[in-house]
Write an enzyme that holds these catalytic residues in place. Structure first.
Site, PDB file in Angstrom:
ATOM      1  N   ALA A  28       0.841  -1.186   0.000  1.00 54.84           N
ATOM      2  CA  ALA A  28       0.000   0.000   0.000  1.00 54.84           C
ATOM      3  C   ALA A  28       0.881   1.242   0.000  1.00 54.84           C
ATOM      4  O   ALA A  28       2.013   1.215   0.496  1.00 54.84           O
ATOM      5  CB  ALA A  28      -0.907  -0.002   1.228  1.00 54.84           C
ATOM      6  N   LYS A  29       0.385   2.326  -0.574  1.00 50.24           N
ATOM      7  CA  LYS A  29       1.101   3.598  -0.537  1.00 50.24           C
ATOM      8  C   LYS A  29       0.591   4.390   0.662  1.00 50.24           C
ATOM      9  O   LYS A  29      -0.546   4.840   0.678  1.00 50.24           O
ATOM     10  CB  LYS A  29       0.897   4.387  -1.830  1.00 50.24           C
ATOM     11  CG  LYS A  29       1.753   5.637  -1.886  1.00 50.24           C
ATOM     12  CD  LYS A  29       1.561   6.402  -3.184  1.00 50.24           C
ATOM     13  CE  LYS A  29       2.500   7.597  -3.226  1.00 50.24           C
ATOM     14  NZ  LYS A  29       2.287   8.522  -2.101  1.00 50.24           N
ATOM     15  N   TRP A  30       1.440   4.549   1.654  1.00 48.90           N
ATOM     16  CA  TRP A  30       1.057   5.198   2.907  1.00 48.90           C
ATOM     17  C   TRP A  30       1.072   6.709   2.766  1.00 48.90           C
ATOM     18  O   TRP A  30       1.886   7.273   2.030  1.00 48.90           O
ATOM     19  CB  TRP A  30       2.000   4.744   4.023  1.00 48.90           C
ATOM     20  CG  TRP A  30       1.941   3.266   4.189  1.00 48.90           C
ATOM     21  CD1 TRP A  30       2.698   2.325   3.551  1.00 48.90           C
ATOM     22  CD2 TRP A  30       1.014   2.538   4.987  1.00 48.90           C
ATOM     23  NE1 TRP A  30       2.314   1.069   3.911  1.00 48.90           N
ATOM     24  CE2 TRP A  30       1.275   1.165   4.799  1.00 48.90           C
ATOM     25  CE3 TRP A  30      -0.001   2.917   5.865  1.00 48.90           C
ATOM     26  CZ2 TRP A  30       0.557   0.172   5.442  1.00 48.90           C
ATOM     27  CZ3 TRP A  30      -0.719   1.930   6.510  1.00 48.90           C
ATOM     28  CH2 TRP A  30      -0.441   0.576   6.304  1.00 48.90           C
TER      29      TRP A  30
END
Length: 360
Positions: A28-30
């Site tokens: 996931a892209k935080w």
């Protein structure tokens, strides 16, 4: 501090893509502060993307890192704040405060978390020349017993799972998927990864502009959307133009220019107290420093379409919006928040295996 990889370290970066590429490791892209954490016994350093130390602002995280990281290591990850099951970027920006008393209060009221997703060094060994698959295995082993607020970022090599994350995780405040080549080595400041982010469009009211720092051409357009009471709220800027287009915009916008902000919906922009009750351009910010936030008011009569990734707290564009086109067929009054697509709610605790649930 004496580690095989020493600060400052510039993190490895990602280049944008419209589709998730095949055959990679996916995460996931935080949406927080990227940080490289260095631990050597009792010594902790937290380096920001620019190399600035964040240690003094995050005392509660320093203690958690000492309790959960290996005795000597260098870890790449993201500092986030979780509130109501979602990432809250506004809350993390507020943590960068010069007053020690404020830092102490915020450490108690909005505690931060750290999501680890890469391992650059362990013990006496540098891992920057080790393939990603081996670094990931070492990271999983190193953080096997880690407890909140320290988390191991979920990862998969299944493209279908990554596609599901892309659709679901946005509801928890994440803003896309990162794809990493399985054999990639860690290279500072190089765009060797791929980021796939959400993109939507919105019709917004053009209400002003700022001059470009290089001279008398348009630097950025100030954008507004009407709230339920019909008040025009500042939601962000559109700024990516060629120099030729910036010159053209000066002439194009000349008929809309106002002699002063009197009568403009954002007439109170210079009044600091007014920012507490309305979203106006030029709000005071520790990030802007001495930057000139003055602007040229325009009669709010023109509508344009912009592309954006997502809204921060449903109130403003999280990142700079991208110009798409003028919308002469739309009236300013028709540009309301109702047009904006809301992602389905998704609890961040589900992303981190339940360990983040209930924080904040």
């Amino acid at each position: 501090m004496d580690l095989p990889v020493m600060p400052p370290v510039k993190p490895m970066l990602a280049k944008p893509a419209k589709k998730i590429p095949p055959g990679m490791q996916y995460e996931a892209k935080w949406d927080g502060f990227r940080a490289i954490v260095f631990r050597d016994g009792d010594e902790i350093e937290i380096g920001s993307r620019t190399g600035k130390s964040l240690v003094r602002y995050l005392p509660e995280l320093v203690a958690a890192l000492k309790a959960n990281l290996p005795e000597r290591c260098v870890v790449d990850g993201e500092i986030v704040i979780v509130r109501n099951g979602r990432l809250d970027f506004d809350a993390i920006t507020e943590r960068i405060h010069p007053a020690a008393s404020r830092v102490k209060l915020l450490a108690e009221t909005t505690p931060s978390s750290f999501v680890a997703f890469d391992l650059l060094a362990l013990g006496d060994d540098s891992l920057v020349d080790t393939p990603l698959t081996e670094r990931r295995a070492a990271l999983e082993k190193a953080l096997a017993k880690a407890a909140p607020p320290i988390h191991l970022a979920p990862a998969t090599t299944d493209e279908k799972v990554a596609e599901g994350w892309f659709e679901q995780y946005e509801g928890a405040g994440l803003d896309g998927v990162i794809a990493k080549p399985l054999d990639s080595l860690y290279r500072q400041n190089e765009r060797l990864m791929t980021k796939v982010k959400h993109e939507r469009t919105a019709d917004v009211v053009l209400a002003g502009f700022r001059w470009h720092k290089s001279g008398p051409v348009v630097g950025s357009l100030l954008l507004g959307i009407n709230d339920a009471e019909g008040r025009l709220q500042h939601v962000g800027v559109c700024a990516a133009f060629s120099m030729k287009r910036r010159e053209e915009l000066v002439e194009e916008l000349e008929p809309l220019r106002m002699e002063s902000v009197e009568g403009h919906p954002w007439a109170d922009w210079a009044n600091e107290e007014a920012h507490e009750s309305a979203r106006l351009p030029g709000a005071p910010s520790r990030w802007s420093g001495q930057k000139d936030l003055s602007w040229v008011p325009l009669r709010p009569e023109r509508v344009l379409e912009v592309a954006y990734d997502h809204m921060e707290n449903g109130q403003r564009f999280r990142h700079t919006a991208q110009w798409r086109r003028w919308r002469p067929d739309r009236t300013p009054e028709s540009c309301t928040f109702e047009q904006l697509e809301e992602p389905l709610s998704y609890d961040l605790g589900e992303v981190l295996g339940g360990s983040a649930a209930g924080q904040g």
